[in-house]
Design an enzyme around this catalytic site. Structure first.
Site, PDB file in Angstrom:
ATOM      1  CG  ASP A 133      -9.309   6.468   4.179  1.00 50.94           C
ATOM      2  OD1 ASP A 133      -9.338   6.473   2.933  1.00 50.94           O
ATOM      3  OD2 ASP A 133     -10.328   6.634   4.877  1.00 50.94           O
ATOM      4  CB  ALA A 134      -6.815   5.320  -0.788  1.00 46.61           C
ATOM      5  CG  ASP A 151      -6.065  -3.991  -7.342  1.00 47.16           C
ATOM      6  OD1 ASP A 151      -7.063  -4.729  -7.433  1.00 47.16           O
ATOM      7  OD2 ASP A 151      -4.904  -4.414  -7.316  1.00 47.16           O
ATOM      8  N   PRO A 158     -15.028  -1.782   3.458  1.00 48.76           N
ATOM      9  CG  PRO A 158     -13.530  -2.604   5.068  1.00 48.76           C
ATOM     10  CD  PRO A 158     -14.435  -3.049   3.948  1.00 48.76           C
TER      11      PRO A 158
END
Length: 280
Positions: A133-134, A151, A158
């Site tokens: 997860d960023a 991006d 999600p």
């Protein structure tokens, strides 16, 4: 067939599916098409094609990178196909790129099928691919980034939590003093309400938000993107500014973006502006 909105549909005749992976996050498919070559989809949505990826990736990277005097660190949120990283690597000052991709299966797919998109960027020593997860990466890192590229899949996916005021606040904490972020917004014809909402969210957090526009064949529409910053204004740069910076950085071989195109990239018609204003 793709359904960008409930009342629109388009597709590519004679497409042939090459691969299908059901990851823990999404359905990943790779297709061969006569029109755009290989392309991949996530949950049935078109993401990138070999035939026109340069339109999207060049616009998402170079206007912001050229507005910065010397970008050294970049963070790509998503970007597991490697296209954004490849464009960033053209800037000689770049020392480090973090690609924070949720789904390892996307990276595997790109390495196997989309070499013409990443062209080895995912293996470059300056590129680190972080799987997960960023939002977790941003919350945990002590690094400061000059450029951030959203991006990602759209907000109804999600990646939804990355398009929120809470995440923007987290993100600003990892931005260097002279930083810019680029975000794809969607089609003003298919996703006007979504585009207007994303712009509103960015304008609440950043001093400068410029809108870019390009036709992307894979997406079947005019596509809007945004550049947001508290200190940089890429739209104010003139053609000769871009020419000088491209020459200084020895950036060549671009297929869409150019110094001549730069001013036009930031031009949106009255019809599109009115459509977005009506939903603001």
């Amino acid at each position: 067939m793709f359904h960008p909105s409930p009342d629109a549909v388009y597709g590519f005749a004679h497409a042939r599916r090459l691969a299908h992976v059901a990851s823990q996050h999404q359905q990943i498919e790779v297709w061969e098409t006569p029109q755009l070559g290989k392309l991949f989809t996530l949950d049935g949505r078109p993401m990138t094609s070999v035939g026109d990826e340069f339109v999207y990736h060049e616009c998402m990277v170079h206007p912001g990178a050229l507005a910065h005097p010397e970008p050294k660190k970049a963070l790509v949120l998503g970007g597991g196909d490697g296209g954004a990283a490849r464009q960033l690597l053209m800037h000689p000052s770049i020392e480090r790129i973090v690609v924070a991709e949720l789904d390892e299966a996307v990276v595997r797919m790109a390495r196997e099928h989309l070499a013409d998109v990443h062209r080895g960027a995912l293996e470059d020593a300056r590129v680190q691919v972080v799987i997960g997860d960023a939002q977790h990466f941003v919350a945990a890192t002590n690094e400061r980034f000059d450029l951030v590229v959203f991006d990602l899949t759209p907000p109804d996916s999600p990646a939804a939590t990355l398009y929120t005021a809470e995440f923007y606040a987290q993100l600003k904490a990892v931005l260097a003093p002279r930083a810019a972020l680029s975000m794809h917004l969607g089609s003003p014809h298919y996703h006007a309400a979504r585009v207007a909402g994303l712009l509103r969210g960015l304008r609440e957090r950043f001093a400068v938000v410029d809108v870019m526009s390009a036709f992307v064949p894979l997406y079947g529409s005019q596509w809007l993107m945004a550049l947001a910053s508290d200190t940089l204004d890429a739209a104010s740069l003139f053609r000769h500014d871009i020419e000088e910076r491209l020459t200084e950085r020895r950036i060549g071989g671009l297929r869409y973006y150019s110094a001549a195109l730069h001013p036009a990239l930031f031009t949106v018609s009255h019809a599109v502006s009115d459509k977005l204003d009506a939903r603001s």
